[in-house]
Design a protein around this motif. Structure first.
Motif, PDB file in Angstrom:
ATOM      1  N   GLN A   1       0.833  -1.144  -0.136  1.00  0.00           N
ATOM      2  CA  GLN A   1       0.105   0.011   0.094  1.00  0.00           C
ATOM      3  C   GLN A   1       0.807   1.276   0.069  1.00  0.00           C
ATOM      4  O   GLN A   1       1.759   1.309   0.897  1.00  0.00           O
ATOM      5  N   PRO A   2       0.664   2.136  -1.083  1.00  0.00           N
ATOM      6  CA  PRO A   2       1.605   3.345  -0.921  1.00  0.00           C
ATOM      7  C   PRO A   2       1.053   4.397   0.087  1.00  0.00           C
ATOM      8  O   PRO A   2      -0.185   4.224   0.683  1.00  0.00           O
ATOM      9  N   PRO A   3       1.835   5.427   0.538  1.00  0.00           N
ATOM     10  CA  PRO A   3       1.536   6.083   1.594  1.00  0.00           C
ATOM     11  C   PRO A   3       0.415   7.233   1.176  1.00  0.00           C
ATOM     12  O   PRO A   3      -0.032   7.080   0.123  1.00  0.00           O
ATOM     13  N   GLY A   4       0.426   8.156   2.048  1.00  0.00           N
ATOM     14  CA  GLY A   4      -0.415   9.164   1.674  1.00  0.00           C
ATOM     15  C   GLY A   4      -1.831   8.826   1.727  1.00  0.00           C
ATOM     16  O   GLY A   4      -2.475   8.011   2.249  1.00  0.00           O
ATOM     17  N   PRO A   5      -2.600   9.546   0.582  1.00  0.00           N
ATOM     18  CA  PRO A   5      -3.985   9.412   0.276  1.00  0.00           C
ATOM     19  C   PRO A   5      -4.393   7.930   0.305  1.00  0.00           C
ATOM     20  O   PRO A   5      -5.687   7.582   0.226  1.00  0.00           O
ATOM     21  N   PHE A   6      -3.451   7.091  -0.059  1.00  0.00           N
ATOM     22  CA  PHE A   6      -3.837   5.827  -0.501  1.00  0.00           C
ATOM     23  C   PHE A   6      -4.303   5.008   1.080  1.00  0.00           C
ATOM     24  O   PHE A   6      -4.631   3.842   0.847  1.00  0.00           O
ATOM     25  N   ARG A   7      -3.653   5.620   2.112  1.00  0.00           N
ATOM     26  CA  ARG A   7      -4.026   5.094   3.513  1.00  0.00           C
ATOM     27  C   ARG A   7      -5.381   5.727   4.019  1.00  0.00           C
ATOM     28  O   ARG A   7      -5.502   6.851   3.827  1.00  0.00           O
ATOM     29  N   GLU A   8      -6.213   4.682   4.552  1.00  0.00           N
ATOM     30  CA  GLU A   8      -7.222   5.170   5.252  1.00  0.00           C
ATOM     31  C   GLU A   8      -7.048   6.370   6.284  1.00  0.00           C
ATOM     32  O   GLU A   8      -8.072   7.339   6.508  1.00  0.00           O
ATOM     33  N   GLN A   9      -6.024   6.228   6.900  1.00  0.00           N
ATOM     34  CA  GLN A   9      -5.636   7.097   8.050  1.00  0.00           C
ATOM     35  C   GLN A   9      -5.499   8.492   7.509  1.00  0.00           C
ATOM     36  O   GLN A   9      -5.588   9.449   8.362  1.00  0.00           O
TER      37      GLN A   9
ATOM     38  N   GLY B   1     -18.599  10.944   5.125  1.00  0.00           N
ATOM     39  CA  GLY B   1     -19.289   9.501   5.508  1.00  0.00           C
ATOM     40  C   GLY B   1     -20.732   9.300   4.570  1.00  0.00           C
ATOM     41  O   GLY B   1     -21.001  10.138   3.738  1.00  0.00           O
ATOM     42  N   PRO B   2     -21.049   8.304   4.820  1.00  0.00           N
ATOM     43  CA  PRO B   2     -22.478   8.041   3.740  1.00  0.00           C
ATOM     44  C   PRO B   2     -23.334   8.946   3.857  1.00  0.00           C
ATOM     45  O   PRO B   2     -24.131   9.271   2.661  1.00  0.00           O
ATOM     46  N   TRP B   3     -23.975   9.399   5.146  1.00  0.00           N
ATOM     47  CA  TRP B   3     -24.893  10.254   5.137  1.00  0.00           C
ATOM     48  C   TRP B   3     -24.601  11.714   4.445  1.00  0.00           C
ATOM     49  O   TRP B   3     -25.577  12.113   3.587  1.00  0.00           O
TER      50      TRP B   3
ATOM     51  N   GLU C   1     -16.489   2.363   8.758  1.00  0.00           N
ATOM     52  CA  GLU C   1     -16.877   0.876   8.336  1.00  0.00           C
ATOM     53  C   GLU C   1     -16.097   0.711   6.986  1.00  0.00           C
ATOM     54  O   GLU C   1     -15.910   1.569   6.161  1.00  0.00           O
ATOM     55  N   HIS C   2     -15.486  -0.471   6.959  1.00  0.00           N
ATOM     56  CA  HIS C   2     -14.653  -0.489   5.763  1.00  0.00           C
ATOM     57  C   HIS C   2     -15.239  -0.273   4.259  1.00  0.00           C
ATOM     58  O   HIS C   2     -16.373  -0.706   4.448  1.00  0.00           O
ATOM     59  N   GLY C   3     -14.657   0.405   3.496  1.00  0.00           N
ATOM     60  CA  GLY C   3     -15.442   0.579   2.086  1.00  0.00           C
ATOM     61  C   GLY C   3     -16.303   1.898   2.165  1.00  0.00           C
ATOM     62  O   GLY C   3     -16.916   2.148   1.114  1.00  0.00           O
ATOM     63  N   THR C   4     -16.548   2.591   3.019  1.00  0.00           N
ATOM     64  CA  THR C   4     -17.095   3.868   3.188  1.00  0.00           C
ATOM     65  C   THR C   4     -16.311   4.910   3.495  1.00  0.00           C
ATOM     66  O   THR C   4     -14.991   4.697   3.533  1.00  0.00           O
TER      67      THR C   4
END
Lengths: 420, 163
Positions: A3-11, A19-21, A207-210
């Protein structure tokens, strides 16, 4: 794949508002605007009566089949001002919502790993088309209404066919996200998160994927402040875009939108689509030697004096421009129907009107038999009681109720009636 | 069904939706490819994605981060709780002014000056001034609201102390 760093990580994505709402509420506000914009956009193509002559602004007549099983109506006379006004207003109002929607969806574009399954990969590829298509369609539209063409392609086909890419990708996005929207509204309530002020603003459950953040930062803005800002932006731009459509004293509210300025109080001081200078009309062409040439069963030439001596009438009619502004004036002229019978045009003829102007795609237009038949369709020589100014098409111009402005040909040279 | 899920990763309905919608997108793509200046159109299409995702988004996020650092503190770090946090009184007028700029920038920045003057006969030199005035008015309004709220918060804090 590492996994590359930066925006490719969820953190990396910290905003507690994503979020979904948030995506659901923005999407729900954006969709109706885009639907109005798309429908009125396709109607605009119909307004050109693309099946007549080379009226279609799309090369090869566009889609190839006549999708429009109707001839563009002449009533109400402001129909094109309305449909095209709605096209531009809804498009402009969508811009703040679109930009914030893109901000809210940004983590999705950097999701890792890029390939999880064929279905997911297709979905992500469609997102590329959705982002590119939406920005392309809005950007080209904004360029056109401000008469700014930094590109070398021709505007209408690019705007029109890119809309197929955008709307196709959007239809897929809406279909696939409908369950997400339903769930977000069921769990969070449709408007409940708007009650929370900044202190009570909480991130949506990660939640994963959101797009809900896994490590949310403390909130610095409530969702309602964000949405109120977007709504204010959308409304403000909407007022600016609506002002040149409504016209009259309201026009001044255009502020930053084109065509908001008044030209004065004189009978000819109303918005000009294209000045005589821009159209390269030479004074010699419009002098006493000017003749109107009518061709039907016979050829008739009329001087301006002869034209004026024909029976004429006066109507208040609206010119609606594809650029989303309009103007209603009182026009005096000879009915197109009278000119048709003078030329001995066969019943049900169309007419090709040609301007003195050279080299512009809109220096000619074909009007339908229905448009000729309307009592208010005129070859006007006066406006608001005064002779037409050169900028408004002196010696004579067409004015057809409900037709796109560019079909109200100025500086008319000839009219050729023929049966379709 | 399960085999489909294994191979494809979703249901047949998903695939059907992809085929139906993407055929429209493909149609648009092919018509552009057949037109004149197809390459230029696709360059602008791709450019639109790059301009938004890789230029505009990092740019405004960066500006937001700078504003956050200087007005609130490091992101995620301890925040100095103020009675009325200043940041949104800067952010909101900036966002609104930005919406106006991004929508009407060809007129505001004078990129269309010649075309607009020639075609409409109107003066194109008014837009930059109007946008600056609008921006000024937005910041002024925001500052006034901030001042009123700050005063109210200070007063109520003072009255709590004296009580």
């Amino acid at each position: 794949m590492r996994q590359p760093p930066g925006p490719f990580r969820e953190q990396f994505w910290r905003s507690p508002l994503r979020g979904p709402w948030l995506a659901s509420i923005l999407g729900s506000a954006l969709l109706p605007l885009i639907v109005i914009c798309a429908l009125t956009g396709f109607l605009s193509q119909a307004a050109y009566n693309p099946s007549l002559g080379d009226n279609s602004p799309l090369p090869g007549g566009g889609i190839g089949i006549n999708l429009y099983f109707f001839s563009w109506p002449t009533s109400p006379s402001w129909i094109y001002a309305l449909t095209q006004g709605l096209h531009v207003i809804s498009g402009v109002m969508a811009i703040p919502l679109l930009l914030v929607k893109l901000w809210a969806a940004m983590p999705k574009l950097f999701e890792w790993p890029p390939f999880r399954s064929l279905a997911r990969s297709l979905e992500r590829a469609s997102l590329v088309l959705l982002v590119g298509g939406s920005i392309f369609v809005f950007f080209t539209g904004l360029g056109n209404i401000q008469i700014w063409y930094p590109w070398s392609f021709s505007f209408v086909p690019a705007h029109y066919y890119a809309a197929f890419i955008f709307l196709g990708a959007l239809a897929l996005h809406v279909t696939l996200k409908l369950p997400v929207v339903r769930r977000a509204f069921r769990e969070e309530g449709v408007v409940r998160p708007l009650r929370d002020d900044r202190a009570h603003t909480r991130a949506e459950p990660a939640e994963h994927g959101t797009t809900a953040p896994v490590e949310p930062a403390p909130p610095t803005m409530s969702r309602r402040t964000l949405l109120a800002t977007v709504a204010a932006g959308s409304a403000g731009l909407g007022v600016m875009a609506a002002a040149p459509v409504i016209g009259g004293p309201i026009r001044e509210l255009a502020l930053l939108a084109p065509r908001g300025q008044s030209l004065g109080d004189g009978p000819n001081d109303f918005q000009v689509n294209q000045t005589a200078k821009a159209a390269a009309i030479r004074p010699a062409q419009t002098g006493p030697d000017w003749r109107l040439v009518l061709e039907g069963a016979q050829r008739v030439e009329l001087s301006r004096e002869e034209l004026i001596s024909m029976p004429h009438c006066t109507h208040d009619l609206t010119i609606g421009c594809v650029e989303g502004w309009s103007t209603t004036q009182s026009w005096t002229g000879v009915r197109l129907r009278e000119l048709a019978s003078l030329a001995g045009a066969p019943k049900g003829s169309d007419v090709e009107v040609v301007s003195l102007q050279r080299g512009d795609g809109f220096n000619h237009a074909v009007l339908s038999s229905g448009q000729i038949a309307d009592d208010r369709s005129l070859l006007a020589f006066k406006v608001n009681g005064a002779d037409l100014s050169l900028d408004h098409g002196y010696p004579a111009r067409v004015i057809v109720p409900g037709a796109p402005g560019v079909h109200c040909t100025k500086w008319v040279k000839s009219m050729t009636f023929s049966q379709a | 069904m399960t085999r489909m899920r294994e191979l494809y990763g979703s249901s047949q309905l998903h695939l059907l939706a992809v085929i139906v919608t993407m055929s429209f997108a493909l149609y648009g793509t092919i018509r552009i490819a057949q037109g004149s200046d197809a390459l230029n159109t696709f360059i602008w299409f791709g450019g639109a994605i790059v301009a938004h995702d890789l230029i505009s988004f990092p740019l405004y996020s960066g500006l937001n981060l700078i504003a956050h650092r200087s007005l609130v503190g490091p992101l995620g770090g301890p925040t100095a709780e103020r009675a009325v946090p200043l940041i949104n009184y800067v952010r909101v007028p900036t966002i609104l002014s930005g919406f106006a700029l991004i929508t009407w920038f060809p007129l505001i920045l004078g990129l269309t000056e010649h075309n607009y003057r020639m075609k409409s006969g109107l003066n194109p030199d008014i837009f930059l001034g109007r946008w600056l005035l609008l921006t000024g008015a937005l910041f002024l309004g925001s500052a006034l609201i901030y001042a009123v709220r700050l005063r109210r918060a200070t007063r109520s804090a003072a009255s709590r102390e004296s009580a």
